[in-house]
Scaffold this motif. Structure first.
Motif, PDB file in Angstrom:
ATOM      1  N   UNK A  29       3.585 -12.091  -7.230  1.00  0.00           N
ATOM      2  CA  UNK A  29       4.397 -11.983  -8.443  1.00  0.00           C
ATOM      3  C   UNK A  29       3.849 -10.901  -9.367  1.00  0.00           C
ATOM      4  N   UNK A  30       2.530 -10.765  -9.428  1.00  0.00           N
ATOM      5  CA  UNK A  30       1.934  -9.704 -10.248  1.00  0.00           C
ATOM      6  C   UNK A  30       2.296  -8.336  -9.691  1.00  0.00           C
ATOM      7  N   UNK A  31       2.237  -8.192  -8.374  1.00  0.00           N
ATOM      8  CA  UNK A  31       2.626  -6.918  -7.751  1.00  0.00           C
ATOM      9  C   UNK A  31       4.094  -6.610  -7.992  1.00  0.00           C
ATOM     10  N   UNK A  32       4.950  -7.628  -7.940  1.00  0.00           N
ATOM     11  CA  UNK A  32       6.372  -7.435  -8.207  1.00  0.00           C
ATOM     12  C   UNK A  32       6.589  -7.007  -9.652  1.00  0.00           C
ATOM     13  N   UNK A  33       5.845  -7.599 -10.576  1.00  0.00           N
ATOM     14  CA  UNK A  33       5.952  -7.206 -11.984  1.00  0.00           C
ATOM     15  C   UNK A  33       5.526  -5.754 -12.184  1.00  0.00           C
ATOM     16  N   UNK A  34       4.435  -5.348 -11.516  1.00  0.00           N
ATOM     17  CA  UNK A  34       4.012  -3.949 -11.596  1.00  0.00           C
ATOM     18  C   UNK A  34       5.062  -3.001 -11.045  1.00  0.00           C
ATOM     19  N   UNK A  35       5.724  -3.395  -9.947  1.00  0.00           N
ATOM     20  CA  UNK A  35       6.788  -2.559  -9.400  1.00  0.00           C
ATOM     21  C   UNK A  35       7.953  -2.403 -10.364  1.00  0.00           C
ATOM     22  N   UNK A  36       8.313  -3.478 -11.049  1.00  0.00           N
ATOM     23  CA  UNK A  36       9.403  -3.397 -12.031  1.00  0.00           C
ATOM     24  C   UNK A  36       9.021  -2.486 -13.190  1.00  0.00           C
ATOM     25  N   UNK A  37       7.775  -2.568 -13.635  1.00  0.00           N
ATOM     26  CA  UNK A  37       7.318  -1.685 -14.722  1.00  0.00           C
ATOM     27  C   UNK A  37       7.363  -0.227 -14.271  1.00  0.00           C
ATOM     28  N   UNK A  38       6.971   0.046 -13.031  1.00  0.00           N
ATOM     29  CA  UNK A  38       7.031   1.413 -12.502  1.00  0.00           C
ATOM     30  C   UNK A  38       8.473   1.902 -12.452  1.00  0.00           C
ATOM     31  N   UNK A  39       9.394   1.035 -12.062  1.00  0.00           N
ATOM     32  CA  UNK A  39      10.806   1.408 -12.033  1.00  0.00           C
ATOM     33  C   UNK A  39      11.312   1.789 -13.426  1.00  0.00           C
ATOM     34  N   UNK A  40      10.893   1.052 -14.435  1.00  0.00           N
ATOM     35  CA  UNK A  40      11.312   1.373 -15.805  1.00  0.00           C
ATOM     36  C   UNK A  40      10.777   2.742 -16.222  1.00  0.00           C
ATOM     37  N   UNK A  41       9.498   3.010 -15.922  1.00  0.00           N
ATOM     38  CA  UNK A  41       8.931   4.313 -16.259  1.00  0.00           C
ATOM     39  C   UNK A  41       9.616   5.455 -15.528  1.00  0.00           C
ATOM     40  N   UNK A  42       9.936   5.237 -14.238  1.00  0.00           N
ATOM     41  CA  UNK A  42      10.607   6.281 -13.470  1.00  0.00           C
ATOM     42  C   UNK A  42      12.013   6.550 -13.997  1.00  0.00           C
ATOM     43  N   UNK A  43      12.713   5.508 -14.410  1.00  0.00           N
ATOM     44  CA  UNK A  43      14.050   5.694 -14.978  1.00  0.00           C
ATOM     45  C   UNK A  43      13.984   6.495 -16.276  1.00  0.00           C
ATOM     46  N   UNK A  87      -1.032  -2.826 -13.175  1.00  0.00           N
ATOM     47  CA  UNK A  87      -0.602  -4.206 -12.928  1.00  0.00           C
ATOM     48  C   UNK A  87      -0.406  -4.450 -11.434  1.00  0.00           C
ATOM     49  N   UNK A  88       0.228  -3.480 -10.751  1.00  0.00           N
ATOM     50  CA  UNK A  88       0.452  -3.641  -9.311  1.00  0.00           C
ATOM     51  C   UNK A  88      -0.850  -3.682  -8.539  1.00  0.00           C
ATOM     52  N   UNK A  89      -1.848  -2.931  -8.989  1.00  0.00           N
ATOM     53  CA  UNK A  89      -3.143  -2.918  -8.304  1.00  0.00           C
ATOM     54  C   UNK A  89      -3.800  -4.293  -8.354  1.00  0.00           C
ATOM     55  N   UNK A  90      -3.628  -5.012  -9.472  1.00  0.00           N
ATOM     56  CA  UNK A  90      -4.214  -6.350  -9.578  1.00  0.00           C
ATOM     57  C   UNK A  90      -3.511  -7.353  -8.671  1.00  0.00           C
ATOM     58  N   UNK A  91      -2.238  -7.086  -8.336  1.00  0.00           N
ATOM     59  CA  UNK A  91      -1.500  -8.039  -7.525  1.00  0.00           C
ATOM     60  C   UNK A  91      -1.440  -7.709  -6.053  1.00  0.00           C
ATOM     61  N   UNK A  92      -2.007  -6.590  -5.646  1.00  0.00           N
ATOM     62  CA  UNK A  92      -1.954  -6.228  -4.230  1.00  0.00           C
ATOM     63  C   UNK A  92      -2.905  -7.108  -3.419  1.00  0.00           C
ATOM     64  N   UNK A  93      -2.511  -7.377  -2.178  1.00  0.00           N
ATOM     65  CA  UNK A  93      -3.318  -8.260  -1.328  1.00  0.00           C
ATOM     66  C   UNK A  93      -4.646  -7.640  -0.919  1.00  0.00           C
ATOM     67  N   UNK A  94      -4.707  -6.301  -0.932  1.00  0.00           N
ATOM     68  CA  UNK A  94      -5.935  -5.640  -0.496  1.00  0.00           C
ATOM     69  C   UNK A  94      -6.967  -5.551  -1.605  1.00  0.00           C
ATOM     70  N   UNK A 100       0.836  -1.210   0.000  1.00  0.00           N
ATOM     71  CA  UNK A 100       0.000   0.000   0.000  1.00  0.00           C
ATOM     72  C   UNK A 100       0.865   1.252   0.000  1.00  0.00           C
ATOM     73  N   UNK A 101       1.917   1.267   0.812  1.00  0.00           N
ATOM     74  CA  UNK A 101       2.808   2.426   0.852  1.00  0.00           C
ATOM     75  C   UNK A 101       3.518   2.619  -0.478  1.00  0.00           C
ATOM     76  N   UNK A 102       3.997   1.531  -1.060  1.00  0.00           N
ATOM     77  CA  UNK A 102       4.657   1.633  -2.357  1.00  0.00           C
ATOM     78  C   UNK A 102       3.716   2.129  -3.448  1.00  0.00           C
ATOM     79  N   UNK A 103       2.479   1.636  -3.433  1.00  0.00           N
ATOM     80  CA  UNK A 103       1.501   2.086  -4.430  1.00  0.00           C
ATOM     81  C   UNK A 103       1.193   3.571  -4.253  1.00  0.00           C
ATOM     82  N   UNK A 104       1.058   4.018  -2.997  1.00  0.00           N
ATOM     83  CA  UNK A 104       0.760   5.430  -2.750  1.00  0.00           C
ATOM     84  C   UNK A 104       1.911   6.330  -3.216  1.00  0.00           C
ATOM     85  N   UNK A 105       3.145   5.930  -2.936  1.00  0.00           N
ATOM     86  CA  UNK A 105       4.291   6.722  -3.372  1.00  0.00           C
ATOM     87  C   UNK A 105       4.403   6.758  -4.892  1.00  0.00           C
ATOM     88  N   UNK A 106       4.163   5.615  -5.534  1.00  0.00           N
ATOM     89  CA  UNK A 106       4.211   5.581  -6.995  1.00  0.00           C
ATOM     90  C   UNK A 106       3.099   6.429  -7.606  1.00  0.00           C
TER      91      UNK A 106
END
Length: 209
Positions: A117-131, A97-104, A8-14
């Motif tokens: 794994x879906x949440x982890x994939x969404x985080x990696x995609x966010x990292x690529x966009x931020x870079x 993608x991360x929203x679909x994989x979050x536990x909440x 939840x914290x990671x999603x809010x920051x992203x």
């Protein structure tokens, strides 16, 4: 519970990061006129952004003009514009993608390992966009610095960093932190316990006389 809070914290920051990227991309204050001459008093301040240039007068009036042709723009501005748009699109896709994989959330099925794994994939995609956004802002900033210290650049046409470029940097770093939290929220698989196989024949409860 801790893993869910991290997501939840990671999603809010992203999410805050992508909002900052959108605001920074729209604002015209990517670079502002620098007062480095002998006469520092001027009635007009010039600002340039990715989509338009604006003139702020001391009377409070603002005049903005959208760039007429993309072909007339320099390569740094074109690359920055393209990278920022790609960054926003990729980061928003990563949030989805991360929203679909979050536990909440109820999306992505009931398999907790699959959702992680879906949440982890969404985080990696966010990292690529931020870079992509960091590269865009840094590229544009390098162009401003290079033109500022160029001795052939007239004094009245030199620019310095505007507020929008700092907003873009801030949004990029927030998205990186949020994407890293989502990517790190995938729990490690616990090894299944291995029990020794007994070779003894099954005992019989029958009694022989």
């Amino acid at each position: 519970m801790a893993n869910s809070s991290l997501q939840i914290l990671g999603f809010a920051l992203a999410l805050l990061g992508v909002i900052g990227l959108i605001i920074g991309t729209i604002l015209p204050q990517w670079k502002m006129s620098a007062f480095v001459g002998s006469n520092i008093i001027t009635a007009v301040s010039m600002y340039e952004g990715l989509w338009m240039s604006c003139a702020f007068q001391s009377t409070g009036q603002i005049q903005c003009k959208v760039y007429d042709s993309m072909l007339q723009l320099n390569s740094a501005l074109q690359a920055t514009r393209a990278l920022m748009v790609v960054s926003i699109i990729v980061t928003i896709a990563g949030l989805g993608v991360a929203c679909m994989g979050m536990k909440c959330t109820n999306c992505g099925g009931d398999d907790k390992a699959k959702k992680s794994r879906i949440a982890m994939t969404g985080g990696i995609i966010i990292l690529i966009g931020a870079l992509c956004a960091i590269i865009a802002c840094s590229w544009y900033a390098n162009d401003i610095v290079r033109a500022f210290y160029d001795p052939f650049t007239p004094v009245n046409t030199r620019y310095e960093f505007g507020s929008a470029i700092f907003i873009g940097w801030a949004g990029s770093f927030l998205a990186i932190i949020g994407g890293a939290m989502l990517a790190a929220s995938c729990p490690k698989e616990k090894p299944s316990p291995k029990y020794p196989i007994s070779n003894r024949p099954p005992s019989s409860s029958k009694e022989y006389v």
